[in-house]
Design an enzyme around this catalytic site. Structure first.
Site, mmCIF file in Angstrom:
data_model
loop_
_atom_site.group_PDB
_atom_site.id
_atom_site.type_symbol
_atom_site.label_atom_id
_atom_site.label_comp_id
_atom_site.label_asym_id
_atom_site.label_seq_id
_atom_site.Cartn_x
_atom_site.Cartn_y
_atom_site.Cartn_z
ATOM 1 N N ASP A 30 0.852 -1.183 0.000
ATOM 2 C CA ASP A 30 0.000 0.000 0.000
ATOM 3 C C ASP A 30 0.888 1.233 0.000
ATOM 4 O O ASP A 30 1.857 1.312 0.749
ATOM 5 C CB ASP A 30 -0.891 0.020 1.238
ATOM 6 C CG ASP A 30 -1.915 -1.089 1.228
ATOM 7 O OD1 ASP A 30 -2.411 -1.393 0.140
ATOM 8 O OD2 ASP A 30 -2.222 -1.628 2.295
ATOM 9 N N ASP A 48 -6.439 -1.392 -5.481
ATOM 10 C CA ASP A 48 -7.658 -1.102 -4.732
ATOM 11 C C ASP A 48 -8.504 -0.058 -5.455
ATOM 12 O O ASP A 48 -9.733 -0.153 -5.484
ATOM 13 C CB ASP A 48 -7.330 -0.601 -3.325
ATOM 14 C CG ASP A 48 -6.623 -1.638 -2.474
ATOM 15 O OD1 ASP A 48 -6.749 -2.841 -2.784
ATOM 16 O OD2 ASP A 48 -5.946 -1.244 -1.511
#
Length: 74
Positions: A30, A48
């Site tokens: 991330d 995402d």
């Protein structure tokens, strides 16, 4: 069905990218991490984003198709 196909491509592509991260690193990488004063927005990555956009496109496609079916029924 271009909108629906694009949505599925984004969802599948995002899922595969997250799976590849898990297979290679053991976790999903991330890298978008936003703060605003003391507020912290959840961390996310491009995969995402693709999944969320794909889900939104599917919802839009469902609404559009429902409107078309309603018009044909009248």
């Amino acid at each position: 069905q271009r909108l629906q196909n694009s949505a599925y491509a984004l969802i599948i592509g995002g899922a595969l990218a997250n799976m590849a991260d898990r297979a290679y690193h053991g976790f999903v990488v991330d890298f978008f991490d936003f703060y605003w004063q003391q507020w912290h927005y959840p961390v996310f990555n491009v995969a995402d984003i693709a999944i969320c956009i794909g889900a939104a496109l599917l919802a839009i496609d469902a609404i559009k198709n429902n409107e078309k079916k309603t018009e044909k029924a009248q």
